[in-house]
Design a protein around this motif. Structure first.
Motif, mmCIF file in Angstrom:
data_model
loop_
_atom_site.group_PDB
_atom_site.id
_atom_site.type_symbol
_atom_site.label_atom_id
_atom_site.label_comp_id
_atom_site.label_asym_id
_atom_site.label_seq_id
_atom_site.Cartn_x
_atom_site.Cartn_y
_atom_site.Cartn_z
ATOM 1 N N SER A 209 0.854 -1.190 0.000
ATOM 2 C CA SER A 209 0.000 0.000 0.000
ATOM 3 C C SER A 209 0.890 1.241 0.000
ATOM 4 O O SER A 209 2.112 1.152 0.188
ATOM 5 N N ASP A 210 0.287 2.401 -0.165
ATOM 6 C CA ASP A 210 1.050 3.654 -0.103
ATOM 7 C C ASP A 210 1.692 3.823 1.266
ATOM 8 O O ASP A 210 2.827 4.294 1.376
ATOM 9 N N GLU A 211 0.972 3.424 2.310
ATOM 10 C CA GLU A 211 1.517 3.516 3.673
ATOM 11 C C GLU A 211 2.707 2.574 3.853
ATOM 12 O O GLU A 211 3.700 2.927 4.485
ATOM 13 N N ASP A 212 2.632 1.372 3.285
ATOM 14 C CA ASP A 212 3.763 0.439 3.345
ATOM 15 C C ASP A 212 4.987 1.054 2.681
ATOM 16 O O ASP A 212 6.092 1.016 3.227
ATOM 17 N N ARG A 213 4.811 1.647 1.506
ATOM 18 C CA ARG A 213 5.924 2.279 0.794
ATOM 19 C C ARG A 213 6.521 3.412 1.623
ATOM 20 O O ARG A 213 7.733 3.567 1.716
ATOM 21 N N ARG A 214 5.660 4.224 2.225
ATOM 22 C CA ARG A 214 6.128 5.349 3.032
ATOM 23 C C ARG A 214 6.962 4.849 4.207
ATOM 24 O O ARG A 214 8.038 5.374 4.491
ATOM 25 N N LEU A 215 6.484 3.815 4.895
ATOM 26 C CA LEU A 215 7.194 3.295 6.067
ATOM 27 C C LEU A 215 8.509 2.616 5.685
ATOM 28 O O LEU A 215 9.512 2.747 6.392
ATOM 29 N N VAL A 216 8.523 1.899 4.569
ATOM 30 C CA VAL A 216 9.765 1.276 4.103
ATOM 31 C C VAL A 216 10.777 2.356 3.717
ATOM 32 O O VAL A 216 11.973 2.227 3.984
ATOM 33 N N ASN A 217 10.302 3.427 3.134
ATOM 34 C CA ASN A 217 11.202 4.509 2.720
ATOM 35 C C ASN A 217 11.833 5.243 3.898
ATOM 36 O O ASN A 217 12.901 5.838 3.752
ATOM 37 N N ILE A 218 11.209 5.192 5.065
ATOM 38 C CA ILE A 218 11.810 5.833 6.245
ATOM 39 C C ILE A 218 13.138 5.162 6.585
ATOM 40 O O ILE A 218 14.125 5.831 6.890
ATOM 41 N N ASP A 219 13.177 3.838 6.508
ATOM 42 C CA ASP A 219 14.432 3.131 6.785
ATOM 43 C C ASP A 219 15.479 3.485 5.731
ATOM 44 O O ASP A 219 16.643 3.714 6.062
ATOM 45 N N THR A 220 15.061 3.566 4.480
ATOM 46 C CA THR A 220 15.981 3.941 3.404
ATOM 47 C C THR A 220 16.529 5.345 3.637
ATOM 48 O O THR A 220 17.728 5.601 3.477
ATOM 49 N N LYS A 221 15.654 6.251 4.044
ATOM 50 C CA LYS A 221 16.066 7.625 4.330
ATOM 51 C C LYS A 221 17.063 7.647 5.490
ATOM 52 O O LYS A 221 18.088 8.332 5.423
ATOM 53 N N ALA A 222 16.779 6.895 6.532
ATOM 54 C CA ALA A 222 17.682 6.845 7.689
ATOM 55 C C ALA A 222 19.042 6.295 7.291
ATOM 56 O O ALA A 222 20.079 6.839 7.683
ATOM 57 N N ARG A 223 19.061 5.209 6.505
ATOM 58 C CA ARG A 223 20.336 4.634 6.065
ATOM 59 C C ARG A 223 21.147 5.645 5.259
ATOM 60 O O ARG A 223 22.352 5.784 5.460
ATOM 61 N N SER A 224 20.477 6.362 4.363
ATOM 62 C CA SER A 224 21.219 7.312 3.531
ATOM 63 C C SER A 224 21.718 8.505 4.350
ATOM 64 O O SER A 224 22.835 8.977 4.139
ATOM 65 N N LEU A 225 20.917 8.988 5.312
ATOM 66 C CA LEU A 225 21.365 10.104 6.153
ATOM 67 C C LEU A 225 22.572 9.715 6.997
ATOM 68 O O LEU A 225 23.531 10.485 7.131
ATOM 69 N N ILE A 226 22.524 8.519 7.562
ATOM 70 C CA ILE A 226 23.664 8.051 8.370
ATOM 71 C C ILE A 226 24.890 7.898 7.482
ATOM 72 O O ILE A 226 25.984 8.356 7.819
ATOM 73 N N ALA A 227 24.720 7.257 6.327
ATOM 74 C CA ALA A 227 25.846 7.016 5.427
ATOM 75 C C ALA A 227 26.481 8.322 4.961
ATOM 76 O O ALA A 227 27.712 8.439 4.892
ATOM 77 N N MET A 228 25.665 9.326 4.647
ATOM 78 C CA MET A 228 26.198 10.600 4.175
ATOM 79 C C MET A 228 26.970 11.345 5.252
ATOM 80 O O MET A 228 27.824 12.176 4.949
ATOM 81 N N SER A 229 26.690 11.052 6.517
ATOM 82 C CA SER A 229 27.351 11.780 7.597
ATOM 83 C C SER A 229 28.645 11.109 8.062
ATOM 84 O O SER A 229 29.322 11.632 8.937
ATOM 85 N N LEU A 230 28.979 9.984 7.477
ATOM 86 C CA LEU A 230 30.168 9.244 7.908
ATOM 87 C C LEU A 230 31.357 9.486 6.989
ATOM 88 O O LEU A 230 31.193 9.608 5.768
ATOM 89 N N PRO A 231 32.559 9.511 7.553
ATOM 90 C CA PRO A 231 33.742 9.571 6.695
ATOM 91 C C PRO A 231 33.879 8.263 5.907
ATOM 92 O O PRO A 231 33.351 7.225 6.311
ATOM 93 N N ASP A 232 34.579 8.307 4.789
ATOM 94 C CA ASP A 232 34.697 7.145 3.906
ATOM 95 C C ASP A 232 35.190 5.892 4.620
ATOM 96 O O ASP A 232 34.671 4.803 4.400
ATOM 97 N N GLU A 233 36.201 6.043 5.479
ATOM 98 C CA GLU A 233 36.767 4.855 6.139
ATOM 99 C C GLU A 233 35.766 4.187 7.080
ATOM 100 O O GLU A 233 35.814 2.984 7.291
ATOM 101 N N VAL A 234 34.839 4.942 7.630
ATOM 102 C CA VAL A 234 33.809 4.360 8.499
ATOM 103 C C VAL A 234 32.672 3.813 7.634
ATOM 104 O O VAL A 234 32.127 2.740 7.910
ATOM 105 N N PHE A 235 32.335 4.526 6.578
ATOM 106 C CA PHE A 235 31.259 4.086 5.686
ATOM 107 C C PHE A 235 31.522 2.685 5.159
ATOM 108 O O PHE A 235 30.606 1.863 5.068
ATOM 109 N N HIS A 236 32.770 2.386 4.814
ATOM 110 C CA HIS A 236 33.097 1.070 4.258
ATOM 111 C C HIS A 236 32.792 -0.057 5.248
ATOM 112 O O HIS A 236 32.476 -1.165 4.832
ATOM 113 N N SER A 237 32.839 0.220 6.535
ATOM 114 C CA SER A 237 32.564 -0.826 7.525
ATOM 115 C C SER A 237 31.071 -1.109 7.682
ATOM 116 O O SER A 237 30.699 -2.137 8.234
ATOM 117 N N ILE A 238 30.208 -0.234 7.172
ATOM 118 C CA ILE A 238 28.759 -0.445 7.331
ATOM 119 C C ILE A 238 28.033 -0.527 5.987
ATOM 120 O O ILE A 238 26.821 -0.712 5.949
#
Length: 155
Positions: free
Chosen positions: A52-81
């Motif tokens: 459903s649209d709500e399912d897509r919205r909720l799944v995208n929250i995790d994707t958004k969180a992963r990308s925000l965390i990844a963008m805030s990490l230096p390259d050497e730390v990013f490679h570990s996650i």
């Protein structure tokens, strides 16, 4: 980092603590009849096409969180996650990497308590500098939720 993530989407802290949303459907239980046995309620993971649209919205929250965390990490730390699949996995890995295991956390608490108990003014230090050092120690004690000793209860 937690403030940044919560400010980006107020639901991100929930997904970091409990894991990503997995869209599921529930097949209700069926009572037994004379000819058939009872069937327990079951759930199964939905196909992406059935989200459903709500399912897509909720799944995208995790994707958004992963990308925000990844963008805030230096390259050497990013490679570990980079191979981790959810924001919760990434967050838990980073917490363990930077805060340490339970034994290390306990050791840090003990060290902070000792610093508090032996806190003195350093010769040549101004009142402002002493206050700043004490305030930093106080914040660290709060961060590690140090309240175990009687003399720490005032904090």
């Amino acid at each position: 980092m937690e403030l940044f993530l919560a400010g980006s989407d107020p639901q991100i802290p929930y997904f970091i603590e409990y894991g990503p949303h997995v869209p599921t459907s529930i097949i209700p239980s069926v009572a037994a009849t004379d000819n058939t046995p009872a069937v327990q309620e079951r759930s199964f993971v939905k196909l992406v096409a059935n989200w459903s649209d709500e399912d897509r919205r909720l799944v995208n929250i995790d994707t958004k969180a992963r990308s925000l965390i990844a963008m805030s990490l230096p390259d050497e730390v990013f490679h570990s996650i980079s191979k981790l699949k959810s924001a919760k996995e990434i967050w838990d890995t980073l917490c363990l990497q930077y805060e340490g295991a339970d034994a290390l956390m306990e050791s840090r608490k003990i060290h902070l308590i000792r610093q508090y108990e032996k806190f003195i003014v350093v010769k040549g230090e101004t009142l402002s500098q002493t206050y700043q050092r004490f305030n930093c120690l106080f914040i660290d004690l709060k961060t590690y939720d140090v309240r175990e000793r009687k003399n720490m209860e005032a904090i």
